[in-house]
Design a protein around this motif. Structure first.
Motif: not given
Ligand code: ADP
Ligand code: MG
Length: 411
Positions: A357-375
């Motif tokens: 849903q976030v990426l369906a909005l124009p001009g959104t650029h997602l950068h995830l760091y490849g961390k294996l678990s969220a805290r």
């Protein structure tokens, strides 16, 4: 050793790939590696963590402690030049590397940035040139200095001189009794007590300075923190008073020049109310790209990471141009557990924030760091939002923040 030009796409006489190195394998190292690889360089990362974000994607990953002699020797053997991605890399390791390879920033500059006592002394020394002062503060290293703290520094924030980040190693204190208890609670490690300032806002500036002293400055970032951690960065016309932004840029260049700094440097500032308007106070500096500079990846024609690569490789660095208004939203691990957010079930085993849903909005650029678990509190990634106009970038950001269950932008 001083920097020399390391042209992209060059070949070495021995057939070894031309490699740039980085001390530290966190997300900043990962984005340096990505920028270096985009220009055709090989990369080497030194970080003991086998799952470090940069180590996972680098050509070479040396998995030793930062002060391990063999690890450092391997890094030097591989690399033409070496940078760093976090300020707590042991300065002696950078001295060792710097004896044999170009290292930027230098061990001396990193040593100042990693110690709040030295850092503040540098700010005070530079004030006649930078015309910006740090908040009133006192150094606390002994019981006598604790007793001598002037009363007008309270209420204040006690900060450990070393190893603090994202608000860690900081205690707010209102009275002498609280101060004494807080310092004892920090095991009486060297600290600074800073007066609590009435913040109107915060901003930061990224500059990149070459070995020839040429310095370029990125547009000034307006920052919002929640619980001591950067939450939002906004960079567009009207986000900050232009005269204050120009002062912050000039001050940052002066601070870099005074250190004869080479590399990417970020300096954080407070905006505080005074009798005659709003004034700038210098807070701290980071000898590396900075979380608040991530917007440059999608809103500028050169990112802060490409600037780091160019400076390390001795390449030309024209002044970066921002082509779009930008808002950066930090993505902390809390989002994976947020009760107010829309969440997507990605498999039987897990949920994820609503990226589709976030990426369906124009001009959104997602950068995830490849961390294996969220805290909770862990930096998992960031989202850059760009748009042709300020109104549109704010509108998209408002939708994103609602989807993620985060507080709205300030008016
Ligand atoms: P860190 O190394 O954790 O980033 P900072 O010194 O930048 O440490 O502090 C984190 C945040 O805490 C700042 O961005 C600011 O929001 C708040 N803060 C720090 N020092 C002060 C101060 N003297 N007065 C008011 N707020 C402060
Ligand atoms: Mg800070």
């Amino acid at each position: 050793m001083s920097l020399k030009t390391i042209l992209p796409g060059s070949t070495s006489p021995t057939g070894q790939q031309i490699t740039l190195g980085v001390m530290g394998g966190g997300q900043l190292g990962r984005m340096f590696v990505q920028a270096a690889q985009a220009m055709g360089y090989f990369t080497a990362v030194l970080d003991p963590d086998p799952a470090s974000p940069a180590g996972l994607i680098s050509h070479f990953h040396i998995q030793t402690p930062f002060d391990d002699e063999q690890g450092l020797a391997q890094l030097m053997q591989r690399c033409e030049a070496i940078t760093t991605e976090f300020e707590n890399v042991p300065a002696p390791a950078l001295v060792t590397l710097g004896a044999h390879r170009p290292v930027a920033p230098s061990a001396a500059c990193v040593a100042i940035a990693q110690d709040r006592i030295k850092e503040k002394a540098h700010f005070v020394q530079c004030a006649p040139v930078s015309s910006v002062f740090p908040a009133p503060y006192a150094t606390i290293t002994t019981d006598a200095l604790l007793a001598a703290v002037p009363a007008d520094l309270l209420p204040g924030i006690l900060k450990t001189a070393r190893l603090g980040y994202d608000g860690k190693g900081q205690v707010r204190v209102s009275t002498r009794e609280e101060l004494a208890a807080a310092w004892a609670g920090l095991n009486k490690v060297p600290c600074v007590l800073e007066k609590l300032m009435p913040l109107r806002g915060e901003c930061s500036v990224i500059v990149s300075r070459g070995a020839d002293g040429q310095t370029v400055s990125f547009p000034v970032q307006k920052n919002t923190h929640h619980d001591g951690i950067l939450a939002i960065t906004e960079v567009f016309e009207g986000a900050l008073d232009p005269a204050l932004a120009a002062r912050a840029q000039a001050s940052t260049v002066a601070l870099a020049n005074h250190l004869n700094y080479v590399g990417v440097l970020c300096v954080e500032y407070f905006l505080v109310d005074t009798a005659d308007g709003v004034d700038l106070i210098v807070n701290e500096m980071a000898p590396r790209p900075h979380n608040s500079g991530h917007y440059t990846q999608n809103a500028c024609d050169i990112s802060q990471f490409e600037a780091q690569v160019r400076t390390l490789a001795g390449l030309p660095l024209p002044t970066p141009r921002q082509h779009s208004p930008a808002i950066m939203v930090n993505l902390l691990g809390d989002l994976w557990f947020a009760p107010n957010a829309v969440r997507e079930k990605v498999s039987e085993r897990g949920v994820s924030p609503p990226w589709a849903q976030v990426l369906a909005l124009p001009g959104t650029h997602l950068h995830l760091y490849g961390k294996l678990s969220a805290r909770p509190g862990r930096k998992m990634g960031h989202l850059n939002i760009t748009a042709p106009t300020v109104a549109e970038v704010r509108e998209t950001a408002a939708k994103v923040l609602t989807l993620l269950g985060l507080p709205p932008l300030a008016a």
